[in-house]
Design a protein around this motif. Sequence first.
Motif, PDB file in Angstrom:
ATOM      1  N   GLU A  32     -10.203  -5.975   8.337  1.00 23.16           N
ATOM      2  CA  GLU A  32     -10.456  -6.814   9.513  1.00 23.16           C
ATOM      3  C   GLU A  32     -11.406  -6.155  10.506  1.00 23.16           C
ATOM      4  N   TYR A  33     -11.230  -4.876  10.753  1.00 23.00           N
ATOM      5  CA  TYR A  33     -11.987  -4.225  11.823  1.00 23.00           C
ATOM      6  C   TYR A  33     -13.170  -3.387  11.351  1.00 23.00           C
ATOM      7  N   TYR A  34     -13.192  -2.981  10.090  1.00 24.05           N
ATOM      8  CA  TYR A  34     -14.216  -2.043   9.631  1.00 24.05           C
ATOM      9  C   TYR A  34     -14.955  -2.505   8.377  1.00 24.05           C
ATOM     10  N   SER A  35     -15.032  -3.784   8.153  1.00 25.35           N
ATOM     11  CA  SER A  35     -15.689  -4.277   6.943  1.00 25.35           C
ATOM     12  C   SER A  35     -17.200  -4.063   6.974  1.00 25.35           C
ATOM     13  N   GLU A  36     -17.771  -3.925   8.158  1.00 21.48           N
ATOM     14  CA  GLU A  36     -19.228  -3.820   8.284  1.00 21.48           C
ATOM     15  C   GLU A  36     -19.712  -2.445   8.726  1.00 21.48           C
ATOM     16  N   ARG A  37     -18.808  -1.483   8.940  1.00 24.50           N
ATOM     17  CA  ARG A  37     -19.260  -0.175   9.420  1.00 24.50           C
ATOM     18  C   ARG A  37     -18.393   0.947   8.848  1.00 24.50           C
ATOM     19  N   SER A  38     -18.990   2.103   8.765  1.00 23.99           N
ATOM     20  CA  SER A  38     -18.271   3.278   8.274  1.00 23.99           C
ATOM     21  C   SER A  38     -17.230   3.715   9.297  1.00 23.99           C
ATOM     22  N   PHE A  39     -16.140   4.268   8.784  1.00 21.91           N
ATOM     23  CA  PHE A  39     -15.069   4.736   9.669  1.00 21.91           C
ATOM     24  C   PHE A  39     -14.278   5.828   8.965  1.00 21.91           C
ATOM     25  N   GLY A  40     -13.496   6.538   9.758  1.00 17.95           N
ATOM     26  CA  GLY A  40     -12.608   7.553   9.220  1.00 17.95           C
ATOM     27  C   GLY A  40     -11.181   7.259   9.631  1.00 17.95           C
ATOM     28  N   TYR A  41     -10.261   7.858   8.912  1.00 16.57           N
ATOM     29  CA  TYR A  41      -8.835   7.684   9.185  1.00 16.57           C
ATOM     30  C   TYR A  41      -8.244   9.036   9.571  1.00 16.57           C
ATOM     31  N   ILE A  42      -7.540   9.064  10.697  1.00 18.65           N
ATOM     32  CA  ILE A  42      -6.856  10.272  11.144  1.00 18.65           C
ATOM     33  C   ILE A  42      -5.359   9.999  11.155  1.00 18.65           C
ATOM     34  N   ASP A  43      -4.633  10.845  10.449  1.00 20.60           N
ATOM     35  CA  ASP A  43      -3.174  10.775  10.426  1.00 20.60           C
ATOM     36  C   ASP A  43      -2.675  11.865  11.375  1.00 20.60           C
ATOM     37  N   ASN A  44      -2.217  11.464  12.543  1.00 19.96           N
ATOM     38  CA  ASN A  44      -1.753  12.371  13.585  1.00 19.96           C
ATOM     39  C   ASN A  44      -0.265  12.626  13.367  1.00 19.96           C
ATOM     40  N   ARG A  45       0.054  13.721  12.683  1.00 23.51           N
ATOM     41  CA  ARG A  45       1.423  13.967  12.224  1.00 23.51           C
ATOM     42  C   ARG A  45       2.279  14.697  13.265  1.00 23.51           C
ATOM     43  N   ILE A  46       2.483  14.030  14.369  1.00 24.38           N
ATOM     44  CA  ILE A  46       3.366  14.560  15.411  1.00 24.38           C
ATOM     45  C   ILE A  46       4.803  14.547  14.916  1.00 24.38           C
ATOM     46  N   ASN A  47       5.170  13.499  14.206  1.00 27.30           N
ATOM     47  CA  ASN A  47       6.535  13.321  13.708  1.00 27.30           C
ATOM     48  C   ASN A  47       6.630  13.677  12.231  1.00 27.30           C
ATOM     49  N   GLN A  48       7.841  13.921  11.778  1.00 26.07           N
ATOM     50  CA  GLN A  48       8.070  14.187  10.362  1.00 26.07           C
ATOM     51  C   GLN A  48       8.382  12.877   9.648  1.00 26.07           C
ATOM     52  N   TYR A  49       7.754  12.693   8.494  1.00 25.07           N
ATOM     53  CA  TYR A  49       8.012  11.538   7.653  1.00 25.07           C
ATOM     54  C   TYR A  49       7.657  11.900   6.237  1.00 25.07           C
TER      55      TYR A  49
END
Length: 113
Positions: A32-49
């Motif tokens: 929905e938001y990034y179909s037309e542009r490059s992007f990165g994903y950041i997983d901010n692991r403050i919590n344990q899962y």
Amino acid sequence: MELTEHCVTATVKEGVLIELEHIAALHEVFAEYYSERSFGYIDNRINQYAINLNPELYNIRYAKMVGIAIVCYTDNCIKNANFEKTFYNWPFGVFKDLDEAKLWIEKLIAEEK
């Protein structure tokens, strides 16, 4: 999730088990938001899962995603993230600071242009 022009930053709640349906929901956001542009994903692991180590999770890739950054706050998190890194065959960075991760994503995007 925090969405910016070229980055998704996610902070998962404590105790969650990440499954394929969670990844599918993320991909809906990506489409929905990034179909037309490059992007990165950041997983901010403050919590344990936990993450289901289903190989399908590591084979899913969104075409416009330049890389994944994992931000860790404990030595155990760093160890786990480096183990996860072995399953990916594209840019995957492990960081101790959210700003460092954002700079790395920005660098990957600049290299795409």
